[in-house]
Scaffold this active site. Structure first.
Site, PDB file in Angstrom:
ATOM      1  N   CYS A 108       3.820   4.183 -83.018  1.00  0.00           N
ATOM      2  CA  CYS A 108       3.522   3.526 -81.748  1.00  0.00           C
ATOM      3  C   CYS A 108       3.028   4.516 -80.711  1.00  0.00           C
ATOM      4  O   CYS A 108       3.288   5.720 -80.773  1.00  0.00           O
ATOM      5  CB  CYS A 108       4.777   2.835 -81.222  1.00  0.00           C
ATOM      6  SG  CYS A 108       4.446   1.627 -79.924  1.00  0.00           S
TER       7      CYS A 108
ATOM      8  N   ASP B 128      15.998  -0.929 -80.647  1.00  0.00           N
ATOM      9  CA  ASP B 128      15.691   0.304 -79.931  1.00  0.00           C
ATOM     10  C   ASP B 128      16.914   0.725 -79.130  1.00  0.00           C
ATOM     11  O   ASP B 128      17.854  -0.064 -78.942  1.00  0.00           O
ATOM     12  CB  ASP B 128      14.490   0.064 -78.996  1.00  0.00           C
ATOM     13  CG  ASP B 128      13.796   1.338 -78.530  1.00  0.00           C
ATOM     14  OD1 ASP B 128      12.779   1.215 -77.823  1.00  0.00           O
ATOM     15  OD2 ASP B 128      14.261   2.443 -78.882  1.00  0.00           O
TER      16      ASP B 128
HETATM   17  O1  LIG Z   1       6.214   3.918 -75.892  1.00  0.00           O
HETATM   18  C1  LIG Z   1       6.398   3.696 -74.688  1.00  0.00           C
HETATM   19  O2  LIG Z   1       5.961   4.425 -73.787  1.00  0.00           O
HETATM   20  C2  LIG Z   1       7.146   2.472 -74.261  1.00  0.00           C
HETATM   21  C3  LIG Z   1       7.310   2.226 -72.898  1.00  0.00           C
HETATM   22  C4  LIG Z   1       8.007   1.090 -72.481  1.00  0.00           C
HETATM   23  C5  LIG Z   1       8.516   0.187 -73.410  1.00  0.00           C
HETATM   24  C6  LIG Z   1       8.342   0.420 -74.783  1.00  0.00           C
HETATM   25  C7  LIG Z   1       7.672   1.564 -75.209  1.00  0.00           C
HETATM   26  N1  LIG Z   1       7.530   1.831 -76.556  1.00  0.00           N
HETATM   27  C8  LIG Z   1       8.006   0.867 -77.504  1.00  0.00           C
HETATM   28  C9  LIG Z   1       8.050   1.294 -78.910  1.00  0.00           C
HETATM   29  O3  LIG Z   1       7.877   0.455 -79.807  1.00  0.00           O
HETATM   30  C10 LIG Z   1       8.516   2.687 -79.247  1.00  0.00           C
HETATM   31  O4  LIG Z   1       7.956   3.057 -80.476  1.00  0.00           O
HETATM   32  C11 LIG Z   1      10.037   2.639 -79.369  1.00  0.00           C
HETATM   33  O5  LIG Z   1      10.583   2.426 -78.083  1.00  0.00           O
HETATM   34  C12 LIG Z   1      10.591   3.924 -79.981  1.00  0.00           C
HETATM   35  O6  LIG Z   1      10.199   5.021 -79.195  1.00  0.00           O
HETATM   36  P1  LIG Z   1      10.753   6.492 -79.589  1.00  0.00           P
HETATM   37  O7  LIG Z   1      12.249   6.462 -79.387  1.00  0.00           O
HETATM   38  O8  LIG Z   1      10.036   7.395 -78.643  1.00  0.00           O
HETATM   39  O9  LIG Z   1      10.394   6.740 -81.029  1.00  0.00           O
END
Ligand SMILES: O=C(O)c1ccccc1NCC(=O)[C@H](O)[C@H](O)COP(=O)(O)O
Length: 219
Positions: free
Chosen positions: A14, A133
Site C-alpha cells: 500500500c 490494523d
Molecule cells: O498509508 C497511509 O498513509 C494511510 C493513512 C491513513 C489511513 C490509512 C493509511 N494506510 C492504510 C493501509 O492500508 C496501510 O497499508 C496500513 O495502515 C498498514 O500500514 P503500515 O503499518 O505502515 O504497514
C-alpha cells in the site's frame, strides 16, 4: 473465515506513489497495490495519479483505492480514474457509507485492546474482507503492529492482516493468524510513499516461506 488450506497468502502493498515502485511491487509478487486517496496522508495521490499508476498493472494484480471519510464525489472521482479498483474504507465509514457505493470493498478495523471484532464484522457483512490494523492516531499507515491475539479464530470475513508488518515479522504473522492476505506499507519503505524494492521482494519471499511452512505442516 480461514483461507482454503494450501492456498497462497495474498499480498497487498500500500501507499504507492511512483511508477518505479509499482513495477517493483508487481515484480516482487504483490497481488494488490494500494493507492491512498486520503489527502492528509504523506502517501496521498490524486485520483488522476492513481489512474496513471494503476494503468501499469498487468492482469490479476488488483488496484485498491484507499479512502478515509471521503465524500461520495471523492469516491466517484476515484472510481472514474480506476474503474476496476477494489475500495478500502479506513476511516469512520458506517455500513451504509460503504454499501452505498455498490462496489466490493475492504473495511479497516482498528484493533484496540478490548475491540469486539466479531461484533464489528457483523455490522459489515457485505465487506469483501476486513483489514485489521493497529489503532493509531491518523487512522493508519503508522508502521505500528497490534496484538494479534486480539483476533478471534472465527472471524466470518476474509482477514487481511495489517499494521507494522515487515520482512522480519510477517512469517510469524502468517503462521499465527493464518490470514487470507497481508498488507504492508511502512515495512517496505525507505521513506513515506517511497518503497524499497529489496524490502518488497524480501517481504513477498517471507510470505511464501510462511506458506511453505504451513503446507509442510499439513502434509
Ligand atoms: O498509508 C497511509 O498513509 C494511510 C493513512 C491513513 C489511513 C490509512 C493509511 N494506510 C492504510 C493501509 O492500508 C496501510 O497499508 C496500513 O495502515 C498498514 O500500514 P503500515 O503499518 O505502515 O504497514
Amino acid at each position: 473465515m480461514r483461507p482454503i488450506p494450501g492456498s497462497p497468502t495474498r499480498i497487498k502493498i500500500c501507499g504507492l506513489t511512483r511508477e518505479v515502485d509499482v513495477d517493483a511491487a508487481v515484480a516482487a509478487g504483490a497481488d494488490a497495490l494500494g493507492f491512498v486517496l486520503y489527502p492528509r496522508s504523506a502517501r496521498a495521490v490524486t485520483a488522476e495519479r492513481a489512474g496513471e499508476l494503476a494503468r501499469r498493472l498487468p492482469p490479476f494484480v488488483t488496484p485498491v483505492l484507499l479512502f478515509v471519510n471521503a465524500t461520495d464525489e471523492e469516491v466517484a472521482r476515484g472510481l472514474a480514474a480506476v474503474p476496476q479498483a477494489l475500495l478500502q474504507f479506513h476511516g469512520d465509514e458506517t455500513p451504509g457509507d460503504c454499501d452505498r457505493v455498490g462496489r466490493p470493498y475492504l473495511r479497516a478495523a482498528r484493533m484496540a485492546p478490548g475491540f469486539d471484532l466479531l461484533n464489528f464484522a457483523s455490522l459489515y457483512p457485505r465487506a469483501s474482507g476486513l483489514l485489521l490494523d493497529a489503532h493509531v492516531d491518523g487512522y493508519g499507515g503508522s508502521g505500528k503492529a497490534f496484538d494479534w491475539s486480539l483476533i478471534p479464530a472465527n472471524v466470518p470475513s476474509p482477514v487481511v492482516l495489517s499494521g507494522g508488518l515487515n520482512p522480519a515479522n510477517v512469517i510469524d504473522g502468517v503462521m499465527h493468524v493464518r490470514p487470507w492476505a497481508v498488507d504492508v506499507s511502512t515495512g517496505v519503505e525507505e521513506a513515506k510513499g517511497i518503497k524499497d524494492a529489496g524490502l518488497m521482494r524480501r517481504f513477498c519471499e517471507a510470505v511464501r516461506e510462511a506458506d511453505a511452512r504451513i503446507a509442510d505442516a499439513l502434509t
